[in-house]
Design a protein around this motif. Structure first.
Motif, PDB file in Angstrom:
ATOM      1  N   ILE A 177     -75.510  14.777  44.751  1.00 22.01           N
ATOM      2  CA  ILE A 177     -74.595  13.800  45.354  1.00 22.01           C
ATOM      3  C   ILE A 177     -75.166  13.341  46.695  1.00 22.01           C
ATOM      4  O   ILE A 177     -75.232  12.146  46.985  1.00 22.01           O
ATOM      5  CB  ILE A 177     -73.181  14.395  45.533  1.00 22.01           C
ATOM      6  N   THR A 178     -75.592  14.300  47.515  1.00 19.91           N
ATOM      7  CA  THR A 178     -76.155  13.981  48.831  1.00 19.91           C
ATOM      8  C   THR A 178     -77.362  13.042  48.708  1.00 19.91           C
ATOM      9  O   THR A 178     -77.548  12.149  49.521  1.00 19.91           O
ATOM     10  CB  THR A 178     -76.558  15.275  49.566  1.00 19.91           C
ATOM     11  N   LYS A 179     -78.163  13.237  47.658  1.00 17.84           N
ATOM     12  CA  LYS A 179     -79.370  12.426  47.460  1.00 17.84           C
ATOM     13  C   LYS A 179     -79.075  11.113  46.736  1.00 17.84           C
ATOM     14  O   LYS A 179     -79.989  10.329  46.472  1.00 17.84           O
ATOM     15  CB  LYS A 179     -80.394  13.223  46.655  1.00 17.84           C
ATOM     16  N   GLY A 180     -77.794  10.883  46.387  1.00 25.01           N
ATOM     17  CA  GLY A 180     -77.450   9.632  45.694  1.00 25.01           C
ATOM     18  C   GLY A 180     -77.806   9.642  44.224  1.00 25.01           C
ATOM     19  O   GLY A 180     -77.890   8.590  43.589  1.00 25.01           O
ATOM     20  N   LYS A 181     -77.988  10.817  43.642  1.00 26.71           N
ATOM     21  CA  LYS A 181     -78.372  10.931  42.231  1.00 26.71           C
ATOM     22  C   LYS A 181     -77.160  11.115  41.326  1.00 26.71           C
ATOM     23  O   LYS A 181     -77.191  11.914  40.395  1.00 26.71           O
ATOM     24  CB  LYS A 181     -79.317  12.120  42.039  1.00 26.71           C
ATOM     25  N   VAL A 182     -76.105  10.389  41.618  1.00 25.48           N
ATOM     26  CA  VAL A 182     -74.901  10.471  40.793  1.00 25.48           C
ATOM     27  C   VAL A 182     -74.395   9.051  40.595  1.00 25.48           C
ATOM     28  O   VAL A 182     -74.443   8.230  41.503  1.00 25.48           O
ATOM     29  CB  VAL A 182     -73.836  11.393  41.445  1.00 25.48           C
ATOM     30  N   ARG A 183     -73.950   8.761  39.380  1.00 26.23           N
ATOM     31  CA  ARG A 183     -73.439   7.428  39.080  1.00 26.23           C
ATOM     32  C   ARG A 183     -71.912   7.470  38.996  1.00 26.23           C
ATOM     33  O   ARG A 183     -71.352   8.339  38.333  1.00 26.23           O
ATOM     34  CB  ARG A 183     -74.006   6.920  37.759  1.00 26.23           C
ATOM     35  N   VAL A 184     -71.296   6.532  39.697  1.00 26.76           N
ATOM     36  CA  VAL A 184     -69.838   6.407  39.659  1.00 26.76           C
ATOM     37  C   VAL A 184     -69.494   4.941  39.457  1.00 26.76           C
ATOM     38  O   VAL A 184     -70.343   4.061  39.645  1.00 26.76           O
ATOM     39  CB  VAL A 184     -69.188   6.937  40.966  1.00 26.76           C
ATOM     40  N   ASP A 185     -68.258   4.685  39.068  1.00 29.45           N
ATOM     41  CA  ASP A 185     -67.846   3.297  38.835  1.00 29.45           C
ATOM     42  C   ASP A 185     -67.094   2.711  40.031  1.00 29.45           C
ATOM     43  O   ASP A 185     -66.268   1.836  39.892  1.00 29.45           O
ATOM     44  CB  ASP A 185     -67.043   3.182  37.541  1.00 29.45           C
ATOM     45  N   TYR A 186     -67.391   3.232  41.223  1.00 32.17           N
ATOM     46  CA  TYR A 186     -66.838   2.676  42.454  1.00 32.17           C
ATOM     47  C   TYR A 186     -67.931   2.703  43.524  1.00 32.17           C
ATOM     48  O   TYR A 186     -68.945   3.363  43.366  1.00 32.17           O
ATOM     49  CB  TYR A 186     -65.576   3.413  42.912  1.00 32.17           C
ATOM     50  N   ARG A 187     -67.702   1.944  44.599  1.00 29.81           N
ATOM     51  CA  ARG A 187     -68.709   1.823  45.655  1.00 29.81           C
ATOM     52  C   ARG A 187     -68.806   3.107  46.460  1.00 29.81           C
ATOM     53  O   ARG A 187     -67.796   3.640  46.905  1.00 29.81           O
ATOM     54  CB  ARG A 187     -68.348   0.675  46.602  1.00 29.81           C
ATOM     55  N   MET A 188     -70.037   3.589  46.622  1.00 24.01           N
ATOM     56  CA  MET A 188     -70.279   4.800  47.421  1.00 24.01           C
ATOM     57  C   MET A 188     -71.332   4.523  48.472  1.00 24.01           C
ATOM     58  O   MET A 188     -72.218   3.709  48.258  1.00 24.01           O
ATOM     59  CB  MET A 188     -70.717   5.973  46.550  1.00 24.01           C
ATOM     60  N   SER A 189     -71.207   5.240  49.568  1.00 24.58           N
ATOM     61  CA  SER A 189     -72.197   5.211  50.632  1.00 24.58           C
ATOM     62  C   SER A 189     -72.786   6.616  50.731  1.00 24.58           C
ATOM     63  O   SER A 189     -72.059   7.567  51.011  1.00 24.58           O
ATOM     64  CB  SER A 189     -71.513   4.814  51.940  1.00 24.58           C
TER      65      SER A 189
END
Length: 192
Positions: A177-189
């Motif tokens: 999650i910290t590295k941005g290696k997760v896909r979600v259907d909403y905007r994440m920073s």
């Protein structure tokens, strides 16, 4: 406007948030954006730190949980009608009742759900969106959602309530999650 939700690992999620005054810039718009962001990401609550604002503000809509329960499930939460409410400058007066487990998740920690024990009731002192002073006691699943969101304004995440072994088992998921290696259907920073 739908705002990006900050992901696990972002430092704002670990800060104790500050109280605000009625003249906080564009507060009404911020609250409206928080509702829109929460609903767009299928949440039942969202706290200001999750949208990168270190202020004591969160919104909760537990009505959507209560309204979607089967009739026999509603007996599990007696007296809990659900709420849709804004909490500003909230401070816990007391918690009470027996602690009980419930499977929690968090928009800032996507794809991770774990059982967390929390007290049955919580009493809060806060001001509403019109800065009217409130002191109320909440129970059941509503109390749980409030305690989860309240933790956010104190720099606490639901995973902090887990036993050390369970947290170690989640380490690789949290690192992803910290590295941005997760896909979600909403905007994440994601943290940089």
């Amino acid at each position: 406007m739908i705002l990006p939700i900050v992901a696990y690992g972002h430092p704002v999620l670990r800060k104790v948030a500050e109280d605000i005054t009625p003249d906080y810039p564009e507060l009404k718009e911020l609250i409206a954006n928080m509702w829109q962001t929460m609903y767009a990401s299928n949440g039942v609550g969202i706290a200001a730190p999750q949208i990168n604002k270190s202020i004591r503000l969160f919104v909760v809509d537990s009505k959507q949980i209560i309204d979607n329960l089967e009739d026999d499930e509603k007996n599990d939460y007696p007296g809990d009608e659900g709420i849709k409410e804004v909490f500003i400058n909230a401070h816990i007066v007391e918690t009470g009742g027996k602690e009980w487990p419930y499977n929690e998740g968090c928009l800032s920690i996507p794809k991770v759900r774990e059982d967390v024990d929390r007290p049955t009731t919580v009493t809060l002192r806060y001001v509403d969106e019109n800065f009217q002073p409130q002191e109320k006691t909440f129970t059941g699943v509503t109390a749980r959602v409030i305690q989860h969101e309240y933790d956010h304004i104190d720099g606490i995440l639901f995973i902090d309530h887990l036993k050390p072994l369970k947290r170690r088992m989640l380490k690789s998921k949290l690192d992803d999650i910290t590295k941005g290696k997760v896909r979600v259907d909403y905007r994440m920073s994601f943290p940089k």
